[in-house]
Design an enzyme around this catalytic site. Structure first.
Site, PDB file in Angstrom:
ATOM      1  N   THR A   1      -5.134   6.883   8.579  1.00  0.00           N
ATOM      2  CA  THR A   1      -5.204   5.898   7.509  1.00  0.00           C
ATOM      3  C   THR A   1      -6.661   5.508   7.342  1.00  0.00           C
ATOM      4  OG1 THR A   1      -4.380   3.725   6.769  1.00  0.00           O
ATOM      5  CG2 THR A   1      -4.841   3.957   9.105  1.00  0.00           C
ATOM      6  N   GLY A   2      -7.016   5.001   6.159  1.00  0.00           N
ATOM      7  CA  GLY A   2      -8.388   4.575   5.963  1.00  0.00           C
ATOM      8  C   GLY A   2      -8.940   5.022   4.623  1.00  0.00           C
TER       9      GLY A   2
ATOM     10  N   SER B   1       0.808  -1.225   0.000  1.00  0.00           N
ATOM     11  CA  SER B   1       0.000   0.000   0.000  1.00  0.00           C
ATOM     12  C   SER B   1       0.839   1.271   0.000  1.00  0.00           C
ATOM     13  CB  SER B   1      -0.932   0.012   1.218  1.00  0.00           C
ATOM     14  OG  SER B   1      -0.173   0.031   2.414  1.00  0.00           O
TER      15      SER B   1
ATOM     16  N   THR C   1      -1.893   3.079   4.719  1.00  0.00           N
ATOM     17  CA  THR C   1      -1.034   4.245   4.523  1.00  0.00           C
ATOM     18  C   THR C   1      -0.068   4.289   5.685  1.00  0.00           C
ATOM     19  OG1 THR C   1      -2.820   5.511   3.465  1.00  0.00           O
ATOM     20  CG2 THR C   1      -1.024   6.784   4.440  1.00  0.00           C
TER      21      THR C   1
ATOM     22  N   ARG D   1      -7.089  10.172  -9.351  1.00  0.00           N
ATOM     23  CA  ARG D   1      -7.656  10.267  -8.001  1.00  0.00           C
ATOM     24  C   ARG D   1      -6.565  10.571  -6.978  1.00  0.00           C
ATOM     25  NH1 ARG D   1      -6.832   7.366  -2.867  1.00  0.00           N
ATOM     26  NH2 ARG D   1      -8.794   7.532  -1.706  1.00  0.00           N
TER      27      ARG D   1
ATOM     28  N   THR E   1       1.722   7.015   0.561  1.00  0.00           N
ATOM     29  CA  THR E   1       0.794   5.973   0.135  1.00  0.00           C
ATOM     30  C   THR E   1       0.756   5.895  -1.382  1.00  0.00           C
ATOM     31  OG1 THR E   1      -1.523   5.228   0.277  1.00  0.00           O
ATOM     32  CG2 THR E   1      -1.145   7.595   0.145  1.00  0.00           C
TER      33      THR E   1
END
Length: 360
Positions: free
Chosen positions: A265-266, A82, A214, A242, A232
């Protein structure tokens, strides 16, 4: 009936208060001492924690140096796929990178978004911080800036990421992030055209295809100086171009050396709407503990998006720390003072008592 409703509300508020106090008590006096490094996630991400912490034992290393080294360690190691090159390819099978770094003394930050063909994202972000008066550069122009500052352009695709993307396309590009387009994105790769929306056409939501990991890191120098950063490769199968929350100051990470710092993160598309790390640091300024600050930031998102996947780690300028998350079991790692090894803290998802309150 009103009496029983009041009893239920009082009981829930008492449970919520006890739950918060019980968890928040864990962050009272839990600082390992300085210097200290703390970041999102355990597992392979602890290599970044160790690298950053050990660098701070050398007097010439600054907090900014430590954050850059820690995040770049994850970039080189491709932490969990990631972070760094070869991970999370977009619809065109290309990996692009997002990163930011922030100085907790000057409050200046530098960031890159949708960075193409450059491996060293957090280092380029630092170049933005140190060699421009800007905060964020994006896309091909960020790549041009990187090359002009001595970074080598190269292909970020690996054999594994190319094979992964080929399999995804062979499976009709499922899952993906498209909505309200034709042909049906639930069964087709496109190319897509937007549907004309009116009162008879309802906006359709779709679940996120993959989780988002991340590295977000905060470093506290022995002098008390602080820095934070994030790196990330974003959401896998994203629409090309994006950008998530990672390079957004106040969302991916944030730090004010007078108070403390935060890493997140998420689901960045949701989280960036709330600037959770800015909120958490301001919560510290208002007198909350790190645990309280983290939980408040997550609950603000849960009120609007009950299913959001999120993780927040917060540390004050003394090294006391706490974390909160939703939608998954979040972990964070830290090492400080005279610790011989990194410790990983597991954070269960917050029970959304707010939703219960709103139903009453």
């Amino acid at each position: 009936m009103a009496f029983f409703r009041e009893i239920r509300l009082t009981s829930l508020l008492l449970w919520l208060s006890t739950s918060i106090v019980g968890r928040c008590a864990n962050d009272t006096g839990n600082s390992p001492g300085l210097p200290m490094v703390i970041n999102t996630w355990g597992g392979p991400f602890t290599a970044a924690t160790d690298a950053a912490y050990l660098s701070l034992l050398k007097p010439e290393t600054s907090a900014l140096d430590a954050v850059e080294l820690g995040c770049s360690t994850c970039e080189a190691n491709q932490c969990d796929g990631s972070v760094g090159f070869g991970g999370s390819p977009d619809e065109n099978c290309e990996t692009t990178l997002d990163a930011m770094i922030m100085d907790g003394t000057t409050m200046k930050s530098g960031a890159v978004a949708a960075l193409r063909r450059i491996k060293d994202a957090v280092a380029v972000a630092r170049a933005v911080l140190e060699h421009t008066t800007h905060t964020l550069l994006a896309g091909d122009f960020a790549t041009d800036f990187a090359v002009a500052n001595g970074f080598a352009a190269q292909n970020l695709t690996t054999a594994a990421s190319a094979a992964s993307c080929a399999q995804w396309k062979a499976a009709a590009c499922q899952p993906n992030y498209r909505i309200n387009v034709a042909p049906d994105p639930a069964s087709s790769c496109g190319p897509y055209a937007p549907l004309a929306l009116n009162s008879s056409v309802q906006l359709r939501a779709r679940g996120a295809p993959e989780g988002h990991d991340t590295i977000s890191m905060i470093a506290l120098h022995a002098s008390g100086a602080m820095a934070a950063g994030t790196s990330t490769n974003g959401a896998g199968r994203k629409v090309p171009g994006r950008v998530g929350d990672g390079p957004i100051t106040g969302s991916g990470s944030y730090v004010d050396g007078d108070v403390g710092g935060c890493g997140a993160t998420g689901d960045g598309d949701i989280m960036m709407r709330f600037l959770p790390c800015y909120q958490a640091v301001e919560n510290l300024r208002q007198g909350m503990t790190p645990q309280e600050a983290a939980e408040d930031a997550v609950r603000r998102m849960l009120r609007k998006y009950p299913a959001v996947q999120s993780g927040i780690v917060v540390v004050d300028n003394k090294g006391e720390h706490g974390g909160a998350g939703s939608g998954w079991t979040f972990t964070y790692a830290y090492r400080g003072g005279t610790m011989n090894e990194t410790v990983v803290v597991s954070v269960p998802p917050i029970a959304d008592a707010v939703a219960d309150l709103r139903r009453m």
